[in-house]
Design a protein around this motif. Structure first.
Motif, PDB file in Angstrom:
ATOM      1  N   SER A  29      46.882  46.177  47.754  1.00 39.46           N
ATOM      2  CA  SER A  29      46.865  44.734  47.506  1.00 39.46           C
ATOM      3  C   SER A  29      46.106  44.476  46.213  1.00 39.46           C
ATOM      4  O   SER A  29      45.548  45.399  45.607  1.00 39.46           O
ATOM      5  N   ASN A  30      46.060  43.222  45.791  1.00 40.66           N
ATOM      6  CA  ASN A  30      45.370  42.872  44.556  1.00 40.66           C
ATOM      7  C   ASN A  30      43.898  42.561  44.795  1.00 40.66           C
ATOM      8  O   ASN A  30      43.496  42.186  45.906  1.00 40.66           O
ATOM      9  N   ALA A  31      43.107  42.700  43.747  1.00 43.59           N
ATOM     10  CA  ALA A  31      41.701  42.286  43.759  1.00 43.59           C
ATOM     11  C   ALA A  31      41.426  41.495  42.489  1.00 43.59           C
ATOM     12  O   ALA A  31      42.228  41.510  41.548  1.00 43.59           O
ATOM     13  N   GLY A  32      40.289  40.796  42.457  1.00 40.06           N
ATOM     14  CA  GLY A  32      39.947  40.004  41.285  1.00 40.06           C
ATOM     15  C   GLY A  32      38.539  40.284  40.806  1.00 40.06           C
ATOM     16  O   GLY A  32      37.649  40.580  41.603  1.00 40.06           O
ATOM     17  N   LEU A  33      38.352  40.221  39.491  1.00 40.47           N
ATOM     18  CA  LEU A  33      37.038  40.330  38.871  1.00 40.47           C
ATOM     19  C   LEU A  33      36.752  39.029  38.129  1.00 40.47           C
ATOM     20  O   LEU A  33      37.584  38.576  37.335  1.00 40.47           O
ATOM     21  N   ILE A  34      35.576  38.445  38.358  1.00 42.04           N
ATOM     22  CA  ILE A  34      35.212  37.201  37.692  1.00 42.04           C
ATOM     23  C   ILE A  34      33.810  37.327  37.107  1.00 42.04           C
ATOM     24  O   ILE A  34      32.845  37.642  37.819  1.00 42.04           O
ATOM     25  N   ASP A  35      33.712  37.096  35.819  1.00 42.19           N
ATOM     26  CA  ASP A  35      32.423  37.075  35.125  1.00 42.19           C
ATOM     27  C   ASP A  35      31.802  35.706  35.343  1.00 42.19           C
ATOM     28  O   ASP A  35      32.276  34.700  34.807  1.00 42.19           O
ATOM     29  N   MET A  36      30.745  35.664  36.151  1.00 42.36           N
ATOM     30  CA  MET A  36      30.072  34.400  36.436  1.00 42.36           C
ATOM     31  C   MET A  36      29.034  34.053  35.364  1.00 42.36           C
ATOM     32  O   MET A  36      28.403  33.005  35.431  1.00 42.36           O
TER      33      MET A  36
END
Length: 311
Positions: A29-36
């Motif tokens: 499945s997909n995953a996400g990376l977010i720079d906070m």
């Protein structure tokens, strides 16, 4: 660019990546990376520990800062089995998702450990079939199946069920120095409880398996009627980009999933009314969905809806 056998890294906006699962490998499945800004947030952790390990390395590669939050969108294993590589970070889910993970994931692991001898036998048979197969396309199919089984074997041998430490019920807002995101529980949809991540400043939503692009969505663990309501809610966010649990990120793909659910409900009701005796496997997949991946899920969905309609 970071390379993994499990996923492709696709930039969506400044500081946001979707890691799209490869057909071979242990992501699924997909995953996400977010720079906070001052820390990194990760959305879902893939199907296997080995894919989760690469996920951690990708987060450090792209943003080179502490990872703080790991979000589990729902309880299905292909979204949570990389959790063990983030035991030092804060894993977050809805309360219901944590309860379901606690119930289902140890059971799955125990069952699969007992099946390891069978899995080993299947792997040996596939290796022998590949050695004796001369047709290139068939050999490729067998190799793909072998790759999947080897990933599952490694997962069974190394998996440590790791549960969320922080839970919420409806909404939680997470702030960083660069952006603020909202975790929203939409209630029953794909499962008994699904979480989406909404970034208002980016007009992006990570929606887990509430949406699947060019993939048959699995209905059997959720509530199709509530799912339709969840789709309407996501639509009301009016985002420019939607990140599904399976398939590529796209402009909102909501109408296609809404139509899919309604079409299957209609087919199942018709079969019940007509007291159809034909096997669901004799039903032709409607043309709009004929080339979607995982066509076998269509039949699982139809059986589920027929049973539900008969109650």
């Amino acid at each position: 660019m970071f390379h993994s056998r499990h996923f492709n890294c696709v930039p969506l906006a400044e500081g946001i990546y979707v890691l799209e699962a490869k057909e071979q490998g242990g992501a699924m499945s997909n995953a996400g990376l977010i720079d906070m800004g001052d820390h990194t947030l990760i959305f879902d952790t893939f199907n296997t520990p080995q894919a989760g390990k690469d996920l951690r390395e990708a987060a450090l590669y792209f943003f080179n800062q502490p990872i703080k939050y790991i979000i589990n969108s729902h309880w299905h294993g292909d979204h949570v089995r990389g959790n063990q590589h983030f035991s030092e970070e804060l894993i977050v889910s809805s309360s219901t998702t944590r309860e379901l993970m606690m119930k289902t994931q140890p059971e799955w692991l125990n069952r699969m450990r007992n099946l390891l001898p069978n899995l080993e036998e299947d792997i040996l048979k596939l290796n022998a079939s590949i050695d004796h197969e001369h047709h290139t396309l068939k050999q490729k199919e067998l190799s793909s199946e072998l790759s999947y089984l080897l990933e599952i074997k490694e997962s069974i041998l190394t998996l440590k069920v790791t549960l969320p430490q922080l839970t919420y019920d409806r909404k939680i807002t997470l702030h960083g120095s660069a952006r603020t995101v909202e975790l929203l529980s939409v209630g029953a949809a794909h499962t008994d409880c699904d979480t989406i991540l909404y970034s208002p400043s980016d007009s992006i939503a990570f929606v887990g398996d509430i949406v699947a692009v060019h993939n048959h969505p699995l209905l059997v663990d959720g509530d199709p009627i509530s799912w339709l309501e969840a789709l309407t809610f996501i639509e009301s966010l009016n985002v420019d980009l939607l990140v599904p649990g399976h398939g590529p990120a796209s402009s909102p793909y909501i109408q296609q999933i809404r139509q899919y659910i309604n079409d299957l409900i209609s087919i199942s009701k018709q079969m019940v009314v007509e007291n159809a005796l034909m096997d669901v496997n004799d039903i032709e997949i409607p043309e709009p969905y004929l080339h979607w991946k995982f066509g076998s899920i269509f039949y699982r969905n139809l059986e589920f809806l027929i049973k539900t309609a008969k109650r």
